[in-house]
Design a protein around this motif. Structure first.
Motif, PDB file in Angstrom:
ATOM      1  N   VAL A   1      -2.785  10.051   1.676  1.00 54.14           N
ATOM      2  CA  VAL A   1      -2.718   9.871   3.129  1.00 54.14           C
ATOM      3  C   VAL A   1      -2.280   8.452   3.455  1.00 54.14           C
ATOM      4  O   VAL A   1      -2.903   7.487   3.021  1.00 54.14           O
ATOM      5  N   ASP A   2      -1.174   8.346   4.169  1.00 54.95           N
ATOM      6  CA  ASP A   2      -0.712   7.029   4.632  1.00 54.95           C
ATOM      7  C   ASP A   2      -0.541   7.084   6.136  1.00 54.95           C
ATOM      8  O   ASP A   2       0.395   7.675   6.650  1.00 54.95           O
ATOM      9  N   GLU A   3      -1.475   6.504   6.846  1.00 50.65           N
ATOM     10  CA  GLU A   3      -1.412   6.511   8.298  1.00 50.65           C
ATOM     11  C   GLU A   3      -1.232   5.082   8.775  1.00 50.65           C
ATOM     12  O   GLU A   3      -2.056   4.230   8.508  1.00 50.65           O
TER      13      GLU A   3
ATOM     14  N   LYS B   1       0.831  -1.222   0.000  1.00 53.67           N
ATOM     15  CA  LYS B   1       0.000   0.000   0.000  1.00 53.67           C
ATOM     16  C   LYS B   1       0.860   1.264   0.000  1.00 53.67           C
ATOM     17  O   LYS B   1       0.673   2.147  -0.827  1.00 53.67           O
ATOM     18  N   THR B   2       1.810   1.296   0.956  1.00 52.81           N
ATOM     19  CA  THR B   2       2.672   2.482   1.035  1.00 52.81           C
ATOM     20  C   THR B   2       3.453   2.649  -0.263  1.00 52.81           C
ATOM     21  O   THR B   2       3.582   3.756  -0.792  1.00 52.81           O
ATOM     22  N   THR B   3       3.933   1.534  -0.793  1.00 54.17           N
ATOM     23  CA  THR B   3       4.716   1.589  -2.018  1.00 54.17           C
ATOM     24  C   THR B   3       3.890   2.185  -3.156  1.00 54.17           C
ATOM     25  O   THR B   3       4.382   3.013  -3.925  1.00 54.17           O
TER      26      THR B   3
ATOM     27  N   PHE C   1       2.147  11.510   5.318  1.00 49.33           N
ATOM     28  CA  PHE C   1       2.753  10.189   5.439  1.00 49.33           C
ATOM     29  C   PHE C   1       3.118   9.933   6.889  1.00 49.33           C
ATOM     30  O   PHE C   1       3.130  10.835   7.716  1.00 49.33           O
ATOM     31  N   GLN C   2       3.477   8.701   7.169  1.00 53.01           N
ATOM     32  CA  GLN C   2       3.886   8.363   8.529  1.00 53.01           C
ATOM     33  C   GLN C   2       5.198   9.045   8.864  1.00 53.01           C
ATOM     34  O   GLN C   2       6.011   9.266   7.984  1.00 53.01           O
ATOM     35  N   GLY C   3       5.357   9.308  10.148  1.00 53.72           N
ATOM     36  CA  GLY C   3       6.622   9.862  10.635  1.00 53.72           C
ATOM     37  C   GLY C   3       6.985  11.151   9.929  1.00 53.72           C
ATOM     38  O   GLY C   3       8.146  11.393   9.630  1.00 53.72           O
TER      39      GLY C   3
HETATM   40 MG    MG Z   1       2.555   1.031   4.831  1.00 53.91          MG
END
Ligand code: MG
Ligand code: ATP
Length: 588
Positions: A496-498, A375-377, A416-418
């Motif tokens: 959005v990537d949580e 998903k993140t990719t 995104f995360q972080g």
């Molecule tokens: Mg991910």
């Protein structure tokens, strides 16, 4: 060794060229000055001071010229060093800013830091401190060899033949040492990383391993570094001994040749002239050996710097993103993937496989799938963190490769995360999303992102510094400032990537409110962890092991009884009370 130097110096190359020329001239001048000792000594040894005087004057003039030249060489060397430190860092910086964002993982960034700091210092010191003795140490003997030939053919020949032998010896020990050096550098970087990890993860380590526990991994890394260090020292001393031995062996050969030469004369009548010639030849031979010893003694330092230059070369070998000659502006907020596959390296497995999808402008798309499904990719591929190995990614109807980085960046904002906060005030951090934003706009975005209360609580409000890496704020607060940054940027697409772990209840609510507010106004592509988001979506994408196994509106997918329906059932079983609310909202 030269290629990375050329890459590093770029347009400053003439500075290096001038330096090398000066160093060669200095080496020649030193050699010639030494050779003037031949007539001086020959005349002095037979007691003819008057004849020696003009030659002595020449020697002195030569020494003066050498001294003046050496000063210029040193200044030129420092100029090369300065160019390297200033220009090369800039050049590395320019290159790095054009690399795909996917390149910046923890490993690569820590290596880059090491290269820019220690690596470049080691390389910049070379011209001023190492190259001069090495270049003159290689050029001076050439002049001496010519003189030796004139004095005694055999000694000249020995000196000449010794050069390739010594060069081979130096190359061999350099090659042997390189492995040990690489191993040491690797373990050194590893141990440093572990040390930082160890300090940062103290609370976890102590909780799970008790007091003093958690040192096992660090100890292992340090042990490996120590072993590699011992091997390197062993290897280095072996190389030094071997090189010095080789030079001494050459000297011995020259001495034997001189002794034999003298022997021939001893058998016959001993002439003063030939004895003088032997003595002069021996003095030249010893100067010749001194120069070679200089070269040999710097071999280790050169080898170490070579390692750094190789790192530079590897960095420059990473392909930067290609900017198109005639960039095309994206036309709308749509996203499309056409038969996209991605692998992170030629010998790595496909992380995404043959993905085709279309996302209409202004729609909300929820991406779901198990951990590691890609998903993140997929999200990062849309933002061009990576280049697709196959197929094309189109944003606003245009292939991302046909757009400039700035055009693509202007099209997309991301949560995104972080998300990282920079040193500066909260306002500065939010304004990164829109540099020209007014204070009112910044405050508005902050309020929308749920940092309004926090700002009221802080005495300096929006102007409060967030500290190094935003350390003074809680994780949730940092995340919300990053959300404000994404909100203030008026880009048509929001990614959005949580990660579920990063979400507290309040942040979940803020994300949900944000999505609800932006719905229909921006294209929203969200890695969804909340059923409320999933059910609000116009389209659901289900990823499984890098493949898109289902896509369509939630109601259709639910009715079809496939993966999504199964996912809903699972969620229902786990969190029955939330699904009731979700189904309720979906019904609306
Ligand atoms: Mg991910
Ligand atoms: N830079 C990389 N190099 C090599 N493999 C990678 C890289 N980044 C991710 N991967 C691999 O790609 C796969 C997909 O990772 P990705 O982060 O996209 O999963 P995800 O669906 O976002 O998972 P999660 O829900 O846990 O965040 C994983 O197997 C991961 O190990």
């Amino acid at each position: 060794m030269l290629k990375p130097f050329v890459q590093l110096l770029g347009s400053d190359m003439p500075v290096l060229r001038r330096y090398v020329w000066l160093a060669v001239v200095y080496g020649l001048l030193s050699g010639l000055t030494l050779v003037t000792l031949v007539p001086v000594l020959s005349r002095l040894l037979v007691g003819d001071v008057r004849a020696a005087a003009p030659w002595l004057l020449l020697t002195q003039a030569g020494m003066l010229a050498c001294w003046a030249c050496r000063r210029r060489v040193e200044r030129a060397g420092v100029a090369v060093g300065v160019s390297l430190l200033q220009g090369a860092r800039q050049r590395i910086g320019d290159h790095v800013t054009r690399l795909p964002l996917g390149w910046f993982n923890a490993d690569n960034t820590s290596r880059l830091g090491h290269l820019i700091s220690q690596g470049m210092m080691a390389v910049a010191q070379l011209p001023a401190h190492v190259f001069t003795p090495v270049i003159s140490g290689a050029v001076t003997p050439l002049v001496i060899i010519v003189a030796l030939f004139f004095l005694h053919g055999t000694m000249g020949l020995i000196a000449l033949l010794a050069l390739p032998i010594l060069a081979a010896g130096l190359l061999l020990t350099a090659r042997l040492g390189r492995h040990a050096d690489q191993a040491f550098q690797g373990h050194f970087a590893d141990a440093s990383q572990r040390m930082v990890e160890f300090a940062q993860a103290q609370s976890v380590l102590r909780a799970f391993n008790g007091e003093g526990g958690g040192t096992a991994l660090l100890k292992q890394a340090i042990d490996r570094q120590r072993q590699a260090g011992t091997r390197l020292i062993y290897q280095t001393s072996l190389s030094v001994v071997l090189n010095a031995w080789l030079v001494q062996a050459i000297f011995a050969a020259l001495l034997i040749a001189a002794a034999l030469w003298l022997n021939v004369h001893l058998d016959s009548t001993l002439e003063a002239g030939s004895v003088v010639a032997v003595i002069v030849a021996l003095i030249l031979a010893s100067r010749y050996i001194d120069s070679l010893l200089d070269v040999a003694s710097y071999a280790e330092i050169l080898r170490n710097a070579y390692g750094q230059l190789e790192a530079v070369q590897r960095l420059f070998a990473v392909q930067p993103l290609v900017e198109p000659d005639q960039p095309q502006a994206p036309r709308d907020g749509s996203i499309e993937l056409r038969q996209v596959s991605l692998r992170h390296g030629p010998d790595q497995p496909e992380v995404l496989r043959d993905i085709s999808l279309q996302i209409a402008p202004g729609s909300l798309t929820a991406l779901i799938g198990a951990s590691g499904s890609g998903k993140t990719t997929l999200l990062r591929l849309v933002a061009r963190f990576f280049e697709a190995s196959q197929g094309s990614v189109r944003v606003g109807g245009v292939d991302v490769r046909q757009m400039s980085s700035a055009q693509l960046a202007g099209q997309i904002s991301q949560i995104f995360q972080g998300s990282y906060l920079f040193q500066g005030s909260i306002a500065d951090n939010i304004r990164i999303g829109k540099p020209e934003a007014s204070d009112a706009e910044v405050l508005d975005a902050a309020q929308q992102a749920g940092v309004g209360e926090l700002i009221l609580r802080l005495p300096q409000g929006l102007q409060t510094a967030v500290g190094e890496g935003g350390a003074q704020l809680s994780g949730g607060e940092r995340q919300r400032i990053a959300i404000a940054r994404a909100l203030i940027k008026d880009a048509p697409i929001l990614l959005v990537d949580e990660a579920t772990a990063a979400l507290d209840a309040e942040n979940q609510l803020i994300i949900a409110q944000t999505l609800a507010r932006l719905r229909g106004r921006r294209t929203l592509l969200v890695i969804a962890h909340q059923l409320s988001t999933v059910s609000m979506a116009d389209q659901i994408l289900v990823l499984e092991e890098g493949q898109l196994v289902e896509q369509g509106p939630p109601a259709v997918l639910r009715a079809s009884g496939g993966r999504y329906a199964h996912y809903l059932e699972q969620r229902q079983a786990a969190k029955g009370w939330r699904i009731a609310a979700a189904s309720h909202s979906e019904a609306h």
